[in-house]
Motif scaffolding. Structure first.
Motif, PDB file in Angstrom:
ATOM      1  N   UNK A  46      71.601  46.423 -18.713  1.00 55.43           N
ATOM      2  CA  UNK A  46      71.205  45.123 -18.625  1.00 55.43           C
ATOM      3  C   UNK A  46      70.217  44.861 -17.197  1.00 55.43           C
ATOM      4  N   UNK A  47      71.045  45.336 -16.190  1.00 56.70           N
ATOM      5  CA  UNK A  47      70.441  44.991 -14.772  1.00 56.70           C
ATOM      6  C   UNK A  47      69.189  45.695 -14.736  1.00 56.70           C
ATOM      7  N   UNK A  48      69.278  46.974 -15.017  1.00 53.60           N
ATOM      8  CA  UNK A  48      67.981  47.799 -14.797  1.00 53.60           C
ATOM      9  C   UNK A  48      67.054  47.297 -15.767  1.00 53.60           C
ATOM     10  N   UNK A  49      67.113  46.861 -17.062  1.00 53.99           N
ATOM     11  CA  UNK A  49      66.060  46.078 -17.818  1.00 53.99           C
ATOM     12  C   UNK A  49      65.733  44.947 -16.986  1.00 53.99           C
ATOM     13  N   UNK A  50      66.258  44.187 -16.441  1.00 58.91           N
ATOM     14  CA  UNK A  50      65.961  43.006 -15.902  1.00 58.91           C
ATOM     15  C   UNK A  50      65.119  43.398 -14.526  1.00 58.91           C
ATOM     16  N   UNK A  51      65.437  44.573 -13.748  1.00 58.71           N
ATOM     17  CA  UNK A  51      64.568  45.057 -12.681  1.00 58.71           C
ATOM     18  C   UNK A  51      63.348  45.520 -13.283  1.00 58.71           C
ATOM     19  N   UNK A  52      63.411  46.202 -14.332  1.00 59.33           N
ATOM     20  CA  UNK A  52      62.093  46.425 -14.759  1.00 59.33           C
ATOM     21  C   UNK A  52      61.191  45.374 -15.098  1.00 59.33           C
ATOM     22  N   UNK A  53      61.662  44.394 -15.697  1.00 64.70           N
ATOM     23  CA  UNK A  53      60.904  43.362 -15.876  1.00 64.70           C
ATOM     24  C   UNK A  53      60.346  42.468 -14.731  1.00 64.70           C
ATOM     25  N   UNK A  54      61.254  42.350 -13.606  1.00 65.05           N
ATOM     26  CA  UNK A  54      60.618  41.847 -12.322  1.00 65.05           C
ATOM     27  C   UNK A  54      59.837  42.772 -11.575  1.00 65.05           C
ATOM     28  N   UNK A  55      59.863  44.095 -11.657  1.00 60.12           N
ATOM     29  CA  UNK A  55      58.749  44.947 -11.026  1.00 60.12           C
ATOM     30  C   UNK A  55      57.489  44.733 -11.819  1.00 60.12           C
ATOM     31  N   UNK A  56      57.538  44.582 -13.119  1.00 60.62           N
ATOM     32  CA  UNK A  56      56.287  44.043 -13.607  1.00 60.62           C
ATOM     33  C   UNK A  56      55.685  42.867 -13.334  1.00 60.62           C
ATOM     34  N   UNK A  57      56.452  41.864 -13.176  1.00 61.05           N
ATOM     35  CA  UNK A  57      56.114  40.484 -12.998  1.00 61.05           C
ATOM     36  C   UNK A  57      55.513  40.171 -11.492  1.00 61.05           C
ATOM     37  N   UNK A  58      56.316  41.025 -10.661  1.00 62.20           N
ATOM     38  CA  UNK A  58      55.665  40.847  -9.316  1.00 62.20           C
ATOM     39  C   UNK A  58      54.912  42.117  -8.813  1.00 62.20           C
ATOM     40  N   UNK A  59      54.357  42.903 -10.087  1.00 62.70           N
ATOM     41  CA  UNK A  59      53.622  43.764  -9.724  1.00 62.70           C
ATOM     42  C   UNK A  59      54.119  44.892  -8.681  1.00 62.70           C
ATOM     43  N   UNK A  60      55.235  45.323  -8.627  1.00 60.56           N
ATOM     44  CA  UNK A  60      55.934  46.448  -7.981  1.00 60.56           C
ATOM     45  C   UNK A  60      56.207  46.211  -6.497  1.00 60.56           C
ATOM     46  N   UNK A  61      56.153  44.639  -6.002  1.00 57.14           N
ATOM     47  CA  UNK A  61      56.514  44.144  -4.702  1.00 57.14           C
ATOM     48  C   UNK A  61      58.023  44.284  -4.698  1.00 57.14           C
ATOM     49  N   UNK A  62      58.647  45.558  -3.829  1.00 54.80           N
ATOM     50  CA  UNK A  62      59.855  45.579  -3.858  1.00 54.80           C
ATOM     51  C   UNK A  62      60.668  44.226  -3.236  1.00 54.80           C
ATOM     52  N   UNK A  63      59.930  43.684  -2.276  1.00 51.96           N
ATOM     53  CA  UNK A  63      60.739  42.491  -1.416  1.00 51.96           C
ATOM     54  C   UNK A  63      60.770  41.323  -2.515  1.00 51.96           C
ATOM     55  N   UNK A  64      59.692  41.163  -3.256  1.00 53.06           N
ATOM     56  CA  UNK A  64      59.670  39.870  -4.121  1.00 53.06           C
ATOM     57  C   UNK A  64      60.589  40.214  -5.310  1.00 53.06           C
ATOM     58  N   UNK A  65      60.856  41.482  -5.588  1.00 47.74           N
ATOM     59  CA  UNK A  65      61.544  41.517  -6.632  1.00 47.74           C
ATOM     60  C   UNK A  65      63.270  41.579  -6.237  1.00 47.74           C
ATOM     61  N   UNK A  66      63.592  41.998  -5.061  1.00 44.43           N
ATOM     62  CA  UNK A  66      64.907  41.643  -4.649  1.00 44.43           C
ATOM     63  C   UNK A  66      65.103  40.296  -4.248  1.00 44.43           C
ATOM     64  N   UNK A  67      64.144  39.462  -3.804  1.00 52.18           N
ATOM     65  CA  UNK A  67      64.146  37.879  -3.680  1.00 52.18           C
ATOM     66  C   UNK A  67      64.610  37.395  -4.983  1.00 52.18           C
ATOM     67  N   UNK A  68      63.821  37.948  -5.948  1.00 54.42           N
ATOM     68  CA  UNK A  68      63.996  37.072  -7.398  1.00 54.42           C
ATOM     69  C   UNK A  68      65.168  37.760  -7.859  1.00 54.42           C
TER      70      UNK A  68
END
Length: 235
Positions: free
Chosen positions: A168-190
């Motif tokens: 579930x956590x990886x699925x959420x990370x995958x979604x966040x990576x798409x939402x923030x277009x691969x910006x790791x800092x934004x993904x971590x913040x989200x």
């Protein structure tokens, strides 16, 4: 004659078992902290331990509502139940992980979602310290600290099951990576504060907790960008 009681030794043994996920140990150690037997009294720690046991269905722990409602944002934990940090390997600064089983699960599941296993391991390290039974003051649960709403969103049935939680956590990370277009800092913040908050501030929110969280993730995961699947997030 019976064996003399040694509450301090009992607390140490219960603490070790509690960290391994034993619900009875979590309950009895919580009782010891609630009553100051063998340990310094702490309603916060007692509350945390009762909650851990209750989440596993422990009948007596579920009746301790007067304690489980006391969880605060400033929890302190018994030393034996503290988070396990990543350790730096001696052979040149590579990262080693304290749990091979979790590492194997991550390396099995992450490629299915096209997420870098190293990013997942960084998230787990900072979120739960590799504690399968971790519960936060905000009721985030398990290795990747999924709140109930996120667990439902990504179809996680048991947040304390390592594989289910990681998936579930990886699925959420995958979604966040798409939402923030691969910006790791934004993904971590989200991951820490929610995608809505990052979107609101159009970047990392000005919250000390979130900024500190992002720094911890970036220290463990050096890449600034990550490949993503454009089709994961609908338009």
């Amino acid at each position: 004659e019976g064996v003399p009681q040694n509450h301090a030794k009992a607390a140490t043994l219960y603490c070790k078992a509690a960290k391994m996920g034993d619900a009875d140990a979590q309950f009895f150690l919580g009782w010891m902290y609630a009553n100051g037997r063998g340990v310094s009294r702490s309603d916060n720690i007692a509350s945390y331990l009762f909650t851990m046991a209750a989440k596993q269905g422990h009948e007596h722990a579920q009746k301790m509502e007067s304690y489980t409602k006391k969880i605060s944002a400033s929890l302190s934990f018994p030393s034996c139940a503290s988070k396990i940090p990543l350790q730096q390997a001696r052979n040149g600064g590579g990262v080693t992980y304290p749990n091979d089983y979790i590492f194997k699960l991550v390396t099995k599941l992450a490629p299915l979602y096209e997420v870098d296993p190293k990013l997942v391991m960084a998230i787990i390290s900072v979120e739960s310290g590799f504690n399968v039974r971790a519960i936060s003051p905000k009721n985030a649960q398990g290795l990747m600290q999924l709140i109930p709403a996120t667990a439902r969103r990504f179809k996680v049935k048991n947040t304390f099951d390592a594989e289910d939680n990681i998936r579930g956590g990886i699925a959420y990370l995958q979604w966040l990576l798409t939402f923030f277009e691969g910006n790791v800092s934004f993904v971590a913040a989200a991951y820490n504060s929610g995608e809505g908050t990052v979107k609101k501030y159009n970047g990392i929110p000005p919250y000390p907790e979130t900024r500190s969280y992002v720094k911890k993730i970036r220290k463990l995961y050096k890449k600034q960008t990550h490949p993503y699947r454009p089709h994961v997030v609908g338009g």
